[in-house]
Structure formats: structure tokens, C-alpha cells
Design a protein around this motif. Structure first.
Motif, PDB file in Angstrom:
ATOM      1  N   PRO A 111      -2.178  -4.704 -17.211  1.00 12.57           N
ATOM      2  CA  PRO A 111      -3.185  -4.716 -16.142  1.00 12.57           C
ATOM      3  C   PRO A 111      -4.117  -3.513 -16.231  1.00 12.57           C
ATOM      4  O   PRO A 111      -3.845  -2.547 -16.961  1.00 12.57           O
ATOM      5  N   ALA A 112      -5.193  -3.557 -15.452  1.00  7.01           N
ATOM      6  CA  ALA A 112      -6.192  -2.481 -15.513  1.00  7.01           C
ATOM      7  C   ALA A 112      -5.612  -1.134 -15.124  1.00  7.01           C
ATOM      8  O   ALA A 112      -6.128  -0.086 -15.548  1.00  7.01           O
ATOM      9  N   ALA A 113      -4.534  -1.111 -14.353  1.00 12.06           N
ATOM     10  CA  ALA A 113      -3.910   0.162 -13.971  1.00 12.06           C
ATOM     11  C   ALA A 113      -3.416   0.932 -15.198  1.00 12.06           C
ATOM     12  O   ALA A 113      -3.342   2.162 -15.175  1.00 12.06           O
ATOM     13  N   PHE A 114      -3.065   0.224 -16.254  1.00 11.62           N
ATOM     14  CA  PHE A 114      -2.665   0.873 -17.507  1.00 11.62           C
ATOM     15  C   PHE A 114      -3.832   1.687 -18.059  1.00 11.62           C
ATOM     16  O   PHE A 114      -3.672   2.853 -18.441  1.00 11.62           O
ATOM     17  N   THR A 115      -5.021   1.078 -18.090  1.00 10.29           N
ATOM     18  CA  THR A 115      -6.206   1.798 -18.550  1.00 10.29           C
ATOM     19  C   THR A 115      -6.502   2.974 -17.633  1.00 10.29           C
ATOM     20  O   THR A 115      -6.841   4.067 -18.103  1.00 10.29           O
ATOM     21  N   ASP A 116      -6.369   2.794 -16.321  1.00  7.94           N
ATOM     22  CA  ASP A 116      -6.555   3.908 -15.377  1.00  7.94           C
ATOM     23  C   ASP A 116      -5.708   5.106 -15.785  1.00  7.94           C
ATOM     24  O   ASP A 116      -6.201   6.241 -15.884  1.00  7.94           O
ATOM     25  N   GLU A 117      -4.434   4.842 -16.003  1.00 12.21           N
ATOM     26  CA  GLU A 117      -3.495   5.940 -16.237  1.00 12.21           C
ATOM     27  C   GLU A 117      -3.739   6.620 -17.574  1.00 12.21           C
ATOM     28  O   GLU A 117      -3.752   7.857 -17.675  1.00 12.21           O
ATOM     29  N   TRP A 118      -3.979   5.841 -18.620  1.00 14.98           N
ATOM     30  CA  TRP A 118      -4.136   6.451 -19.935  1.00 14.98           C
ATOM     31  C   TRP A 118      -5.507   7.083 -20.125  1.00 14.98           C
ATOM     32  O   TRP A 118      -5.656   8.001 -20.938  1.00 14.98           O
ATOM     33  N   MET A 119      -6.508   6.664 -19.364  1.00 10.27           N
ATOM     34  CA  MET A 119      -7.777   7.397 -19.350  1.00 10.27           C
ATOM     35  C   MET A 119      -7.555   8.808 -18.801  1.00 10.27           C
ATOM     36  O   MET A 119      -8.105   9.787 -19.325  1.00 10.27           O
ATOM     37  N   ARG A 120      -6.743   8.913 -17.744  1.00  9.37           N
ATOM     38  CA  ARG A 120      -6.434  10.252 -17.209  1.00  9.37           C
ATOM     39  C   ARG A 120      -5.676  11.080 -18.230  1.00  9.37           C
ATOM     40  O   ARG A 120      -5.922  12.285 -18.378  1.00  9.37           O
ATOM     41  N   VAL A 121      -4.752  10.445 -18.943  1.00 15.32           N
ATOM     42  CA  VAL A 121      -4.015  11.163 -19.992  1.00 15.32           C
ATOM     43  C   VAL A 121      -4.981  11.654 -21.076  1.00 15.32           C
ATOM     44  O   VAL A 121      -4.914  12.806 -21.514  1.00 15.32           O
ATOM     45  N   GLY A 122      -5.893  10.774 -21.522  1.00 15.08           N
ATOM     46  CA  GLY A 122      -6.852  11.178 -22.545  1.00 15.08           C
ATOM     47  C   GLY A 122      -7.694  12.358 -22.108  1.00 15.08           C
ATOM     48  O   GLY A 122      -7.959  13.285 -22.895  1.00 15.08           O
ATOM     49  N   ALA A 123      -8.123  12.354 -20.834  1.00 13.85           N
ATOM     50  CA  ALA A 123      -8.902  13.477 -20.314  1.00 13.85           C
ATOM     51  C   ALA A 123      -8.056  14.750 -20.274  1.00 13.85           C
ATOM     52  O   ALA A 123      -8.548  15.852 -20.574  1.00 13.85           O
ATOM     53  N   ASP A 124      -6.773  14.608 -19.923  1.00 16.91           N
ATOM     54  CA  ASP A 124      -5.866  15.763 -19.944  1.00 16.91           C
ATOM     55  C   ASP A 124      -5.760  16.356 -21.349  1.00 16.91           C
ATOM     56  O   ASP A 124      -5.808  17.583 -21.532  1.00 16.91           O
ATOM     57  N   GLU A 125      -5.576  15.480 -22.346  1.00 14.93           N
ATOM     58  CA  GLU A 125      -5.406  15.972 -23.719  1.00 14.93           C
ATOM     59  C   GLU A 125      -6.661  16.711 -24.179  1.00 14.93           C
ATOM     60  O   GLU A 125      -6.574  17.737 -24.870  1.00 14.93           O
ATOM     61  N   ALA A 126      -7.826  16.209 -23.787  1.00 20.61           N
ATOM     62  CA  ALA A 126      -9.069  16.898 -24.133  1.00 20.61           C
ATOM     63  C   ALA A 126      -9.114  18.281 -23.492  1.00 20.61           C
ATOM     64  O   ALA A 126      -9.532  19.259 -24.120  1.00 20.61           O
ATOM     65  N   GLU A 130       2.430  17.244 -19.292  1.00 21.53           N
ATOM     66  CA  GLU A 130       3.190  16.369 -20.194  1.00 21.53           C
ATOM     67  C   GLU A 130       4.275  15.600 -19.446  1.00 21.53           C
ATOM     68  O   GLU A 130       4.644  14.486 -19.850  1.00 21.53           O
ATOM     69  N   ILE A 131       4.800  16.166 -18.367  1.00 21.27           N
ATOM     70  CA  ILE A 131       5.773  15.413 -17.573  1.00 21.27           C
ATOM     71  C   ILE A 131       5.129  14.128 -17.062  1.00 21.27           C
ATOM     72  O   ILE A 131       5.728  13.041 -17.123  1.00 21.27           O
ATOM     73  N   ARG A 132       3.882  14.226 -16.605  1.00 22.72           N
ATOM     74  CA  ARG A 132       3.170  13.027 -16.138  1.00 22.72           C
ATOM     75  C   ARG A 132       2.912  12.054 -17.277  1.00 22.72           C
ATOM     76  O   ARG A 132       2.949  10.834 -17.093  1.00 22.72           O
ATOM     77  N   HIS A 133       2.637  12.596 -18.468  1.00 17.64           N
ATOM     78  CA  HIS A 133       2.369  11.714 -19.609  1.00 17.64           C
ATOM     79  C   HIS A 133       3.619  10.957 -20.024  1.00 17.64           C
ATOM     80  O   HIS A 133       3.563   9.752 -20.325  1.00 17.64           O
ATOM     81  N   VAL A 134       4.746  11.654 -20.061  1.00 17.75           N
ATOM     82  CA  VAL A 134       6.007  10.973 -20.386  1.00 17.75           C
ATOM     83  C   VAL A 134       6.328   9.949 -19.304  1.00 17.75           C
ATOM     84  O   VAL A 134       6.811   8.837 -19.593  1.00 17.75           O
ATOM     85  N   ALA A 135       6.037  10.300 -18.054  1.00 19.20           N
ATOM     86  CA  ALA A 135       6.271   9.354 -16.958  1.00 19.20           C
ATOM     87  C   ALA A 135       5.404   8.110 -17.114  1.00 19.20           C
ATOM     88  O   ALA A 135       5.856   6.989 -16.839  1.00 19.20           O
ATOM     89  N   ALA A 136       4.159   8.285 -17.561  1.00 20.85           N
ATOM     90  CA  ALA A 136       3.290   7.132 -17.788  1.00 20.85           C
ATOM     91  C   ALA A 136       3.872   6.233 -18.867  1.00 20.85           C
ATOM     92  O   ALA A 136       3.928   5.001 -18.712  1.00 20.85           O
ATOM     93  N   GLY A 137       4.306   6.839 -19.968  1.00 19.81           N
ATOM     94  CA  GLY A 137       4.888   6.043 -21.045  1.00 19.81           C
ATOM     95  C   GLY A 137       6.141   5.316 -20.605  1.00 19.81           C
ATOM     96  O   GLY A 137       6.319   4.114 -20.864  1.00 19.81           O
ATOM     97  N   THR A 138       7.024   6.035 -19.905  1.00 14.53           N
ATOM     98  CA  THR A 138       8.280   5.435 -19.458  1.00 14.53           C
ATOM     99  C   THR A 138       8.031   4.333 -18.433  1.00 14.53           C
ATOM    100  O   THR A 138       8.656   3.261 -18.479  1.00 14.53           O
ATOM    101  N   GLY A 139       7.108   4.592 -17.512  1.00 17.36           N
ATOM    102  CA  GLY A 139       6.822   3.597 -16.479  1.00 17.36           C
ATOM    103  C   GLY A 139       6.296   2.296 -17.056  1.00 17.36           C
ATOM    104  O   GLY A 139       6.739   1.204 -16.666  1.00 17.36           O
ATOM    105  N   TRP A 140       5.355   2.392 -17.992  1.00 24.19           N
ATOM    106  CA  TRP A 140       4.795   1.169 -18.575  1.00 24.19           C
ATOM    107  C   TRP A 140       5.781   0.512 -19.541  1.00 24.19           C
ATOM    108  O   TRP A 140       5.785  -0.719 -19.682  1.00 24.19           O
ATOM    109  N   PHE A 141       6.621   1.303 -20.180  1.00 24.73           N
ATOM    110  CA  PHE A 141       7.678   0.722 -21.021  1.00 24.73           C
ATOM    111  C   PHE A 141       8.617  -0.107 -20.151  1.00 24.73           C
ATOM    112  O   PHE A 141       8.976  -1.248 -20.491  1.00 24.73           O
ATOM    113  N   ASN A 142       9.007   0.455 -19.000  1.00 27.49           N
ATOM    114  CA  ASN A 142       9.887  -0.291 -18.091  1.00 27.49           C
ATOM    115  C   ASN A 142       9.195  -1.545 -17.567  1.00 27.49           C
ATOM    116  O   ASN A 142       9.820  -2.616 -17.466  1.00 27.49           O
ATOM    117  N   TRP A 143       7.920  -1.432 -17.233  1.00 28.41           N
ATOM    118  CA  TRP A 143       7.169  -2.591 -16.729  1.00 28.41           C
ATOM    119  C   TRP A 143       7.162  -3.719 -17.770  1.00 28.41           C
ATOM    120  O   TRP A 143       7.410  -4.885 -17.442  1.00 28.41           O
TER     121      TRP A 143
END
Length: 269
Positions: free
Chosen positions: A110-125, A207-220
């Protein structure tokens, strides 16, 4: 900080980040894409192929991991610069990993996945910008030393499977950063470099939030397929990760990210 006018979909925007080579331009592209998505200027369409290998800075020398020079003890400024350079390279590649994840697999979520990983990409930058600025304060810069592309090897290995990508990149590689970065902070601060220590503390919190994003979407995704998430994770790590999961683990930070021991303890060597 705007995108070219012809870029109006998520897929094209992610490909634009990946094919931008020089650090200042990649930072601007990552921030512009994240902002355009946030403001509703990108259609949730995935109409562009992601490159097999992102563009890399012309001045950056990439070596095989086993040919990288040893960094030595962190007590000397030269060794600290080498360590910061290595960390900056990780964050530079992490920008591409975040946008490749969206552009390659976003259509499966879903679009929420893009929401979350866009924030991650901005964090990495932002992380890369902080480390590159620190290098310049110390009389160096990103690209002054060689680096290796081992992180992107994980992207190649998992290019055909969204669950494998989530398992290996955020849930193995970024989780490993949770394990080792606190000790790295201690070493920098022990050498009197509290500026770098503060930067790394900021990064590990993100990075805690990034791992949480990965784990959350993996579980989903595993729940949607009727799979047992820890068992499927262990299968994917055994299949796609070249190496072993080495303790000690930062169990507290991992737990904050939802990556509980039932995922990884059985894989520990």
C-alpha cells in the motif's frame, strides 16, 4: 530543490535518485523526491526500471572488500577519518537502497509503504550529509579514500524478492548497526571526538526506526501470505545472506524495532 518537470511518478523519481552520481546532486534529488511525494506531486505508479547498479561518484574508488586497507586504532585522527569515511559510504549507499526498495517493490505494498521508506531515504541523505560535513571539518571529504560495494551486493542478491530485501537489508544489515554503533560511539568519545559521537548517536536512534519499518512491513507481508514471520525470515537469511549473525546483539534496541529474539537467535553463530 525541485525535480525535473517530466518526473511525475514514484517509479521515475526513485530511478532519478539512483542514477544521480555525485553526492551533492544525489542529496538534493533524494530530498526533492521525498518532498514531492509528501506534497502529493508524484503519482503512486511504478513505471520505471530500477538500474542493476546505481551511478557512483567519478572520484570514488571501489575495491573488493578483501582489498580494503586496514583502518587501525581509532585513537589517531587518520584512523578516525577512515572510519567516518567508511560510515559515510554506508549512508551514501543506504540512500540508493531506500529508493531502490520503493521503486522496485513499492507496487506490491500500500501507499503507506512508500510514505515510510521516503522518510527513511530522507534520513539516509541527512546522515550522509552530517558525516561528509564532519569529514570536511577534519580536512578530508567523501571520495578521498577507497570504499567497497558490499552493501549493494545485498541489493543484487535480493532484487527479485521484496521479502528477501526486507529481511537482509533492514533486518540484518541495519540491525547489525544497532549492535555495533554504540561501541563505536564510545571509541570516538574515548578519543575525545564528541562531535562525531553525537552524530553517531543521532544515526543509531534513526536506525531503530528504519529496522522497525523493515520488520513491520516484513510482518505485514508474511501475515498476508499466511507465513510464520520468524521462520520465513530465518529461511531467507540462510538463502541470501553471505555470512553469519554474530553476537553480541543489542537486544534492547532490536526489541524497540520489533525485531524480537525469535527472529535471530536461532541464526546466531
Amino acid at each position: 530543490m525541485t525535480l525535473p518537470t517530466h518526473i511525475d511518478t514514484v517509479g521515475a523519481a526513485c530511478a532519478h535518485v539512483l542514477m544521480t552520481s555525485e553526492p551533492p546532486a544525489k542529496l538534493m534529488a533524494a530530498r526533492a523526491v521525498a518532498r514531492a511525494w509528501r506534497l502529493g506531486r508524484l503519482a503512486h505508479r511504478f513505471d520505471a526500471a530500477m538500474p542493476d547498479v546505481p551511478a557512483r561518484p567519478a572520484a570514488l574508488t571501489l575495491l573488493p572488500p578483501n582489498q580494503m586497507p586496514r583502518r587501525g586504532r581509532i585513537g589517531s585522527e587518520r584512523s578516525r577519518i577512515a572510519m567516518i569515511h567508511a560510515l559515510a559510504h554506508i549512508e551514501f549507499v543506504a540512500i540508493d537502497l531506500a529508493f531502490d526498495l520503493i521503486g522496485r517493490f513499492g507496487g506490491e505494498f500500500p501507499a503507506a509503504f512508500t510514505d515510510e521508506w521516503m522518510r527513511v531515504g530522507a534520513d539516509e541523505a541527512m546522515h550522509f550529509a552530517l558525516l561528509d560535513r564532519r569529514l570536511r571539518q577534519m580536512g578530508s571529504h567523501y571520495g578521498a579514500l577507497p570504499a567497497h560495494d558490499g552493501l549493494w551486493d545485498a541489493a543484487r542478491e535480493t532484487a527479485g524478492d521484496a521479502l528477501a530485501r526486507l529481511a537482509i537489508v533492514p533486518m540484518v544489515l541495519e540491525a547489525r548497526a544497532l549492535d555495533i554503533t554504540p561501541a563505536t560511539v564510545t571509541r570516538f568519545e574515548g578519543a575525545g571526538d564528541h562531535v562525531t559521537g553525537r552524530i553517531l548517536r543521532r544515526i543509531v536512534d534513526d536506525e531503530i526506526r528504519h529496522v522497525a519499518a523493515g520488520t513491520g512491513w516484513f510482518n505485514w507481508a508474511t501475515n498476508g501470505k499466511g507465513l510464520d514471520a520468524p521462520n520465513h525470515y530465518q529461511m531467507l537469511v540462510k538463502r541470501h545472506f553471505r555470512g553469519s549473525l554474530k553476537p553480541p546483539f543489542n537486544d534492547s534496541a532490536r526489541r524497540q524495532a520489533g525485531l524480537t529474539e525469535d527472529f535471530y537467535v536461532a541464526l546466531a553463530s
